[in-house]
Design a protein around this motif. Structure first.
Motif, PDB file in Angstrom:
ATOM      1  N   ILE A 188       0.857  -1.174   0.000  1.00  0.00           N
ATOM      2  CA  ILE A 188       0.000   0.000   0.000  1.00  0.00           C
ATOM      3  C   ILE A 188       0.894   1.225   0.000  1.00  0.00           C
ATOM      4  N   ALA A 189       0.432   2.255  -0.679  1.00  0.00           N
ATOM      5  CA  ALA A 189       1.176   3.512  -0.765  1.00  0.00           C
ATOM      6  C   ALA A 189       0.225   4.654  -0.467  1.00  0.00           C
ATOM      7  N   LEU A 190       0.671   5.592   0.322  1.00  0.00           N
ATOM      8  CA  LEU A 190      -0.128   6.757   0.663  1.00  0.00           C
ATOM      9  C   LEU A 190       0.454   7.973  -0.044  1.00  0.00           C
ATOM     10  N   TYR A 191      -0.392   8.672  -0.793  1.00  0.00           N
ATOM     11  CA  TYR A 191      -0.006   9.877  -1.524  1.00  0.00           C
ATOM     12  C   TYR A 191      -0.783  11.062  -0.964  1.00  0.00           C
ATOM     13  N   ARG A 192      -0.097  12.195  -0.883  1.00  0.00           N
ATOM     14  CA  ARG A 192      -0.752  13.436  -0.472  1.00  0.00           C
ATOM     15  C   ARG A 192      -0.113  14.568  -1.269  1.00  0.00           C
ATOM     16  N   ASP A 193      -0.955  15.434  -1.806  1.00  0.00           N
ATOM     17  CA  ASP A 193      -0.492  16.604  -2.570  1.00  0.00           C
ATOM     18  C   ASP A 193       0.449  16.211  -3.698  1.00  0.00           C
ATOM     19  N   GLY A 194       0.138  15.093  -4.367  1.00  0.00           N
ATOM     20  CA  GLY A 194       0.926  14.656  -5.514  1.00  0.00           C
ATOM     21  C   GLY A 194       2.233  13.967  -5.178  1.00  0.00           C
ATOM     22  N   ARG A 195       2.469  13.710  -3.891  1.00  0.00           N
ATOM     23  CA  ARG A 195       3.737  13.099  -3.482  1.00  0.00           C
ATOM     24  C   ARG A 195       3.501  11.797  -2.739  1.00  0.00           C
ATOM     25  N   LEU A 196       4.434  10.874  -2.913  1.00  0.00           N
ATOM     26  CA  LEU A 196       4.410   9.625  -2.168  1.00  0.00           C
ATOM     27  C   LEU A 196       4.863   9.920  -0.746  1.00  0.00           C
ATOM     28  N   ILE A 197       4.017   9.586   0.230  1.00  0.00           N
ATOM     29  CA  ILE A 197       4.325   9.839   1.636  1.00  0.00           C
ATOM     30  C   ILE A 197       4.966   8.618   2.284  1.00  0.00           C
ATOM     31  N   MET A 198       4.383   7.434   2.018  1.00  0.00           N
ATOM     32  CA  MET A 198       4.863   6.225   2.692  1.00  0.00           C
ATOM     33  C   MET A 198       4.359   4.994   1.970  1.00  0.00           C
ATOM     34  N   THR A 199       5.155   3.926   2.003  1.00  0.00           N
ATOM     35  CA  THR A 199       4.714   2.626   1.487  1.00  0.00           C
ATOM     36  C   THR A 199       4.875   1.586   2.586  1.00  0.00           C
TER      37      THR A 199
END
Length: 124
Positions: free
Chosen positions: A87-98
């Protein structure tokens, strides 16, 4: 997993293509949680009910989609997952964490609670 259950989770967790995912990441106003999966992956199938159940609590804070990495190999996050499910979390067009591998609901809820807090961005 039966075809009926797979169809049910496809309704709960929309499957997107590579171009759609790229556009969602770039233009999405709400944080985006992406499950990188494959249809044949048993652990992916086991994670989907956990994701679906967890979204009851987080559906106003994050949108969940999934993408089949075998059908869309060019749609992997910057830090290419070495295993699925990831799973990958994106915010504001950026990858935050996988995060790769199976998670229980409590682990997923802790993960989302932590990483949906903008103050925690960039922390490991």
């Amino acid at each position: 997993m039966s075809e009926t259950l797979n169809e049910a989770f496809n309704e709960v967790i929309p499957e997107v293509g590579a171009a759609e995912l790229k556009a969602m990441i770039a233009d999405h106003r709400m944080p985006l949680l992406v499950e990188y999966m494959a249809d044949h992956c048993v652990w992916c199938q086991r994670l989907e009910p956990v994701l679906a159940a967890t979204m009851d609590k987080f559906n106003t804070r994050v949108q969940l989609v999934k993408i089949d990495v075998e059908l869309h190999p060019d749609a992997k996050p910057t830090d290419t997952p070495r295993s699925i499910p990831t799973i990958a979390l994106y915010r504001d067009g950026r990858l935050i964490m996988t995060k790769s591998g199976m998670m229980q609901r409590q682990q997923l809820e802790s993960f989302l609670t932590h990483w949906l807090n903008p103050a925690n961005e960039g922390l490991n």
